[in-house]
Design a protein around this motif. Structure first.
Motif, PDB file in Angstrom:
ATOM      1  N   MET B   1      28.478  32.939  15.139  1.00  0.00           N
ATOM      2  CA  MET B   1      28.136  31.787  15.975  1.00  0.00           C
ATOM      3  C   MET B   1      27.533  30.685  15.108  1.00  0.00           C
ATOM      4  N   THR B   2      27.938  29.472  15.409  1.00  0.00           N
ATOM      5  CA  THR B   2      27.405  28.332  14.668  1.00  0.00           C
ATOM      6  C   THR B   2      26.008  28.020  15.156  1.00  0.00           C
ATOM      7  N   ASP B   5      24.295  23.528  13.045  1.00  0.00           N
ATOM      8  CA  ASP B   5      25.190  22.375  13.017  1.00  0.00           C
ATOM      9  C   ASP B   5      24.347  21.095  13.027  1.00  0.00           C
ATOM     10  N   GLU B  61      27.924  15.678   9.382  1.00  0.00           N
ATOM     11  CA  GLU B  61      27.762  16.859   8.533  1.00  0.00           C
ATOM     12  C   GLU B  61      26.294  17.320   8.579  1.00  0.00           C
ATOM     13  N   GLY B  98      27.021  26.660   4.671  1.00  0.00           N
ATOM     14  CA  GLY B  98      27.301  27.591   5.768  1.00  0.00           C
ATOM     15  C   GLY B  98      26.558  27.169   7.011  1.00  0.00           C
ATOM     16  N   ASP B  99      26.819  27.881   8.083  1.00  0.00           N
ATOM     17  CA  ASP B  99      26.252  27.439   9.356  1.00  0.00           C
ATOM     18  C   ASP B  99      25.563  28.581  10.119  1.00  0.00           C
ATOM     19  N   ASP B 100      25.207  29.649   9.403  1.00  0.00           N
ATOM     20  CA  ASP B 100      24.511  30.731  10.103  1.00  0.00           C
ATOM     21  C   ASP B 100      23.031  30.757   9.713  1.00  0.00           C
ATOM     22  N   ARG B 209      19.909  30.003  19.688  1.00  0.00           N
ATOM     23  CA  ARG B 209      21.124  29.730  18.929  1.00  0.00           C
ATOM     24  C   ARG B 209      21.566  30.949  18.132  1.00  0.00           C
TER      25      ARG B 209
END
Lengths: 333, 210
Positions: B1-2, B5, B61, B98-100, B209
């Protein structure tokens, strides 16, 4: 809080507007909050840039002019200027001979000037040398502190290095003189009252009527110790003795003695203090070659004073006597 | 899961800004005791400018969000907290990959190490590092034990608060409070206090999140 202000948030820009109106010989960059000599950059002359938090007037903008600084950056009250301001000042005074940054040794000032020098190195070929002033004997220079603070010697250094730059000396020599001044000057300050930062609205610390703070800086920070109020004669001893025990001032060509007011002390008391300082120096066998008495490096409305002694030599005395023409310091020109 | 962000990081900055504004006078009072009474005012001005810059530029971004915050803080805050918080966000932006949750923890630790390098201080000096350091450790430890990010951030916020409270008896060795010597003991460090708000804000803004 009773102050001659409009909105506390606008104190610095509004004061700069007044400075520009009062001194048309200077050029004020209101966006970057930098005060320039009207003729900056001076071709072939080393540019001198200083700056710091506001609230210490006339330092630094009051020392911009012939024979002293080329530009001064005004931060918020008691807050160092940001790197963009210092970078704009550096660009604006670069006459091709390089730029000297005169930085008082406070964590914020040192970091912001460092970042500005990194910006200058990355974006131009301006040669920048920084000299950090740390003359306050109230702070032990050790691993356990941020190091001695830059106080009264800053005023003398800006005058002396400014005179050297005005003579056309190269950057390395101007920086060397600045370092020598810093190495041979020491200061000690005291407060009778706190000061009130406009944005805070109340005195920074409480000081009862019968007490004083010894070993203060210039930002309303409390000093090293609090003692019962004493006559000026004893205060002079409390300030001069730590300076003399830190650095031998006897022999040679005597000293430049500087009694500085913190902003809320009348000149009457400063002259009285100067007489007491001279008496203490005489007893210690230290001669006074030149002097400066007045409020040149203040801490807003704080009452109190500092004493700075600088070991003089022929060259420093010649540079001291050289013409200077700034809003706060002018002679010979 | 992102989880990390641009929207999540923007929410973090908004929450930090809200907390700083709410605690502005308290931060300034802490600073008046052992510093120069400007920490609340300066950080309030800087974080408000960062929020305005994010609204104006709306970076897409995640790293650009952090970089915008960094440059705005460096441009507007001044003092020591401008370069220090600015460097925190700048280094975090550079390290974000990365986005975790693990990517977020790596970025935060890089930010912390940037503050160490810029300020030349270490834990125990009575600075913001005394809150940020324990928070990074707690975050890494919780994620390493397989806990979800929001639980890990809650533990990190608790660790920051404990670190902040532990600054009370310390004698300051860096920054303006160090001029006071022994007299700096008995006061909570304003930098560790605002740094705790930064971690608190992450725990609140990134809750739910993952």
């Amino acid at each position: 809080m009773k102050k001659l202000i409009n909105d506390p948030a606008d104190v610095v820009p509004e004061a700069l507007r007044g400075m520009a109106a009062a001194h048309p010989e200077l050029r004020v960059d209101h966006e970057n909050r930098v005060v320039f000599r009207g003729d900056a950059p001076v071709r072939g002359k080393v540019g001198l840039v200083s700056g710091g938090g506001s609230g210490h007037e006339p330092m630094h903008a009051g020392f911009v002019g012939t024979g002293m600084l080329d530009a001064a950056c005004a931060g918020e009250v008691f807050t160092s200027p940001v790197p963009d301001q210092v970078a704009a000042a550096t660009q604006g005074v670069d006459g091709g001979a390089g730029v000297l940054h005169i930085v008082k040794n406070y964590t914020g000032d040192v970091m912001n000037f460092e970042m500005a020098a990194e910006l200058a190195a990355a974006e131009s070929d301006t040669e920048v040398v920084a000299v950090v002033v740390d003359d306050d004997v109230a702070v032990q220079n050790s691993l356990y502190t941020a190091g001695r603070r830059g106080v009264g010697v800053t005023v003398l250094l800006e005058k002396l290095a400014g005179a050297a730059a005005e003579e056309g000396r190269p950057l390395a020599e101007v920086a060397e003189i600045a370092r020598r001044v810093n190495a041979t000057g020491r200061s000690m300050g005291m407060a009778l009252t706190s000061c009130t930062v406009p944005a805070a609205g109340r005195p920074t610390f409480d000081l009862p009527d019968d007490e004083m703070e010894i070993g203060i800086g210039i930002h309303g920070e409390p000093g090293r110790r609090r003692v019962p109020l004493a006559p000026a004669r004893e205060v002079a001893e409390m300030l001069v003795e730590p300076v003399l025990s830190d650095l031998d001032m006897t022999g040679g060509d005597g000293v430049i003695a500087f009694v500085n007011g913190m902003g809320g002390t009348p000149l009457l008391e400063l002259y009285l203090m100067y007489a007491e300082v001279v008496a203490v120096l005489e007893k210690a066998g230290v001669g006074v070659a030149r002097n400066l008495v007045g409020s040149y490096m203040t801490s807003l409305d704080m009452a109190g004073c500092s004493v700075t002694l600088l070991r003089a030599d022929d060259e420093l005395l010649r540079l001291w006597d050289a013409p200077v023409r700034t809003p706060a310091l002018r002679w010979g020109a | 899961m992102t989880v990390v962000d641009a929207a999540g990081l923007t929410a973090w900055v908004h929450e930090f800004t809200r907390l700083v504004h709410e605690q502005r006078d308290a931060l300034t009072q802490l600073d008046a005791a052992i510093g120069d009474a400007d920490h609340g005012a300066n950080l309030d001005r800087g974080t408000a400018a960062a929020v305005a810059a994010l609204e104006a530029q709306a970076p897409e971004e995640p790293a650009a969000v952090l970089k915008t915050v960094a440059t705005t803080l460096i441009k507007t805050v001044g003092g020591a907290s401008g370069p220090l918080y600015g460097t925190f966000f700048l280094r975090a932006a550079g390290a974000l990959d990365g986005d975790d949750g693990a990517a977020f923890a790596t970025a935060v630790r890089a930010g912390y190490e940037g503050v160490v390098a810029r300020g030349k201080a270490e834990r125990g000096d009575k600075t913001m590092l005394d809150a940020l350091g324990p928070a990074c450790d707690a975050l890494d430890e919780a994620l390493g034990a397989g806990k979800p990010l929001d639980e890990a951030l809650r533990l990190a916020a608790d660790a920051a608060a404990q670190g902040r409270d532990a600054t009370v008896p310390m004698v300051a060795r860096k920054g303006r409070a160090s001029y006071l010597g022994e007299r700096s003991a008995g006061h909570q460090d304003p930098g560790a206090t605002s740094a705790t708000l930064l971690v608190e804000a992450a725990a609140t803004a990134l809750a739910g999140r993952g």
